[in-house]
Design a protein around this motif. Sequence first.
Motif, PDB file in Angstrom:
ATOM      1  N   UNK B 132       0.133  -1.768  16.551  1.00  0.00           N
ATOM      2  CA  UNK B 132       0.878  -2.942  16.985  1.00  0.00           C
ATOM      3  C   UNK B 132      -0.157  -3.749  17.262  1.00  0.00           C
ATOM      4  N   UNK B 133      -0.847  -3.346  18.232  1.00  0.00           N
ATOM      5  CA  UNK B 133      -1.661  -4.552  19.206  1.00  0.00           C
ATOM      6  C   UNK B 133      -3.196  -4.870  18.396  1.00  0.00           C
ATOM      7  N   UNK B 134      -3.403  -4.434  17.253  1.00  0.00           N
ATOM      8  CA  UNK B 134      -4.524  -4.502  16.733  1.00  0.00           C
ATOM      9  C   UNK B 134      -4.539  -6.100  16.284  1.00  0.00           C
ATOM     10  N   UNK B 135      -3.656  -6.952  16.335  1.00  0.00           N
ATOM     11  CA  UNK B 135      -3.919  -8.340  15.811  1.00  0.00           C
ATOM     12  C   UNK B 135      -3.420  -8.643  14.301  1.00  0.00           C
ATOM     13  N   UNK B 136      -2.921  -7.584  13.853  1.00  0.00           N
ATOM     14  CA  UNK B 136      -2.481  -7.659  12.429  1.00  0.00           C
ATOM     15  C   UNK B 136      -1.182  -8.209  12.392  1.00  0.00           C
ATOM     16  N   UNK B 137      -0.870  -9.128  11.513  1.00  0.00           N
ATOM     17  CA  UNK B 137       0.583  -9.395  10.972  1.00  0.00           C
ATOM     18  C   UNK B 137       1.113  -8.152  10.437  1.00  0.00           C
ATOM     19  N   UNK B 138       2.288  -7.835  10.864  1.00  0.00           N
ATOM     20  CA  UNK B 138       2.857  -6.450  10.033  1.00  0.00           C
ATOM     21  C   UNK B 138       4.385  -6.839   9.674  1.00  0.00           C
ATOM     22  N   UNK B 139       4.397  -6.668   8.409  1.00  0.00           N
ATOM     23  CA  UNK B 139       5.783  -7.120   7.687  1.00  0.00           C
ATOM     24  C   UNK B 139       6.145  -5.705   7.117  1.00  0.00           C
ATOM     25  N   UNK B 140       7.494  -5.204   7.320  1.00  0.00           N
ATOM     26  CA  UNK B 140       8.324  -4.107   6.887  1.00  0.00           C
ATOM     27  C   UNK B 140       9.045  -4.697   5.600  1.00  0.00           C
ATOM     28  N   UNK B 141       9.040  -3.537   4.703  1.00  0.00           N
ATOM     29  CA  UNK B 141       9.923  -4.103   3.522  1.00  0.00           C
ATOM     30  C   UNK B 141      10.944  -2.907   3.212  1.00  0.00           C
ATOM     31  N   UNK B 142      11.874  -3.074   2.458  1.00  0.00           N
ATOM     32  CA  UNK B 142      13.055  -2.263   2.571  1.00  0.00           C
ATOM     33  C   UNK B 142      13.078  -1.569   1.039  1.00  0.00           C
TER      34      UNK B 142
END
Lengths: 282, 392
Positions: B132-142
Amino acid sequence: MKLRNVSKEELYRCSYGCAGCASVLAVRLTLKVLGRNSVFVVPANCISTVSCYYPQAPFFVPMTVMAFAATGAALCGISAGFKRRGREDIHVVGFSGDGGTADIGIQSLSGAIDSGYKFIYICYDNEAYMNTGIQRSGLTPYGATTSTTPSPCFENRPKKDMMRIVAAHDIPYAATACTSYPLDYMQKVEKASKVNGPTYIHVLAPCPTGWGFPPERTIEIGRMAVESGMWQLMEFEGGEFRITHTPRRRRPVAEYFEAQARFRHLRLEEIEAIQREIDASR
Amino acid sequence: MPGKAPVKKYITANEAVAHAARLARVEVIAAYPITPQTSIVEKLASFIASGEMDADFIKVESEHSALTACMGARMAGVRAFTSTSSQGLEYMHEMLAYSSGGRYPLVMANVCRSVALPWSIWGDQQDAIQQRDTGWIQLFTETAQEALDMVLQAYRIAEDHRILLPVMICLDGFIQSHTEELVEIPDQESVDAFLPPYDPVVTLDVDDPHSISVGGFGKHYAAWRKEQQEAAERAKEVIVEVGDEFARIFGRHYGGLIEAYRIEGAQAVLLTMGALVGTAREVVDEMRAEGKAVGLIKVRAFRPFPAEELRQALSQVKAAAVLDRDCSYGYEGALATDLKAALYGLANPPAVLGFIGGLGGADVPPERMRYMLERALSVKKGAPSSAEFIDL
């Protein structure tokens, strides 16, 4: 290559390197051969530490600082990218220290050689983790003290044989060198730059701060390393090793040791044992 | 819609992601095998072998090197792709932070899987959440379709000069990675219209030499980090903007940072991320049919975190049940924590009930989701909550 033809252009200048630093010299010599058509990958090491803090920029060619363990992989990615862009003429150069090569970066280096991409990986070897304060590395020679192998517990293992390690990958070209033999080194860099594949050059770079000798003796100490047989100048090409320089006179290893603080604790019988080993390997 | 009619195929989300990388005209792929990700790069290798894709496949010896090689390709001005899972993502950890701090617009698919120990190759989201805190944009898909569409969108988001941050598209191991769904594979012409060629800000350019990814002392370091934070915040707008433009071209819209499902007049709302949203939708429909005031929020963006969107969506709700497929040991699920922080200061905040489930591939059947919503319906406003493990 002749000395009088060597470029006078300095593409690396104004670093914060220690007085008498042979690693800085190695960068300068490399760039005198490769010129402006080259890019450098420099992982955590002395060179990045003395070169790469904004707004300082001593490299007059493109360079990137890289994570300690990642030099080889970065070279592959950059080389692949240049290949895609039709720019395989650009020299992609890694400039990693002994720890970054033989210890934490060895996996990435192995993968990179195995990938087959074109690059020149230069290991400048000052035989310990110098920029963090002289801790032992896999390339610290037997008998040397460092801040993590203090006397009387000196380094008790031999220097890893990186040449045999890279040769075992069937690398197209590899060489050892020493900054005290600049022409020999530059000829090897030039040779590597003409190979269409992975190449490796291992250049011994004496370190006045870490080895404990006065800065004005850097070149002399490097010569003593080669003349004593503690370091050999060679090439690996076409599956064969070849010695590229045989010293005219053999110097006793004791002289090399006496000139540096890091070997001062060695007793006579220990020095004699090392001497016997060198003699046996000739 | 320009171009010829899109192709519809029954494929897994992994295959869908491979199609997206192909359609994005990725030129360098570097990846290392790990279950359940491997079929993505196998498919890409087969695209290259068959000539359907023109790219270099770098055979790396580890995930650490895979991500580094992708960064190297970007330094040379070329679009790259990698994917991984679990231990592989953890092995990349150093380079995750390195690449975001260096502002490299990388795109990676992470097929979410639990992390060892105990060993498990099955799905949960602990791997992604730990980054979480590595600076990446994290997008979850369904769904498989959303995974494909979001990889395409990820390149637009990452490479946007206002952003220049790496994007991780998360899909759930096995539920998405190994389940075939009907997926519309866009045609190349439409994708080209949506995604222009990579336009890098800086490369290793021998005609314009720069030292890049260098160090900085004190104020310089802080200033760059502030710029990174501002870019990550700005990504909230860009994710929505890119999603809207994608919808105009391809006709599919996923709702921006969050998708609120039947929350009008809801007393209790379930929040979760990833493939379990599919089950939750059905449970909400069933309970609504029974006259129960429940709704669902699918959290699509975990970083940047949609704090404002969640405050607005939940301002009138009595209780929120959060299903985390992860745990921050010694506290609670990460989404629960972040939601509570987002709600802080709200005049009349909903109670937040944290649930931890679906760990190590455990099934989360509809009755478990119903249980969470029933608990939320009956909770007293503002009542304290804890991390309840629902798999047991």
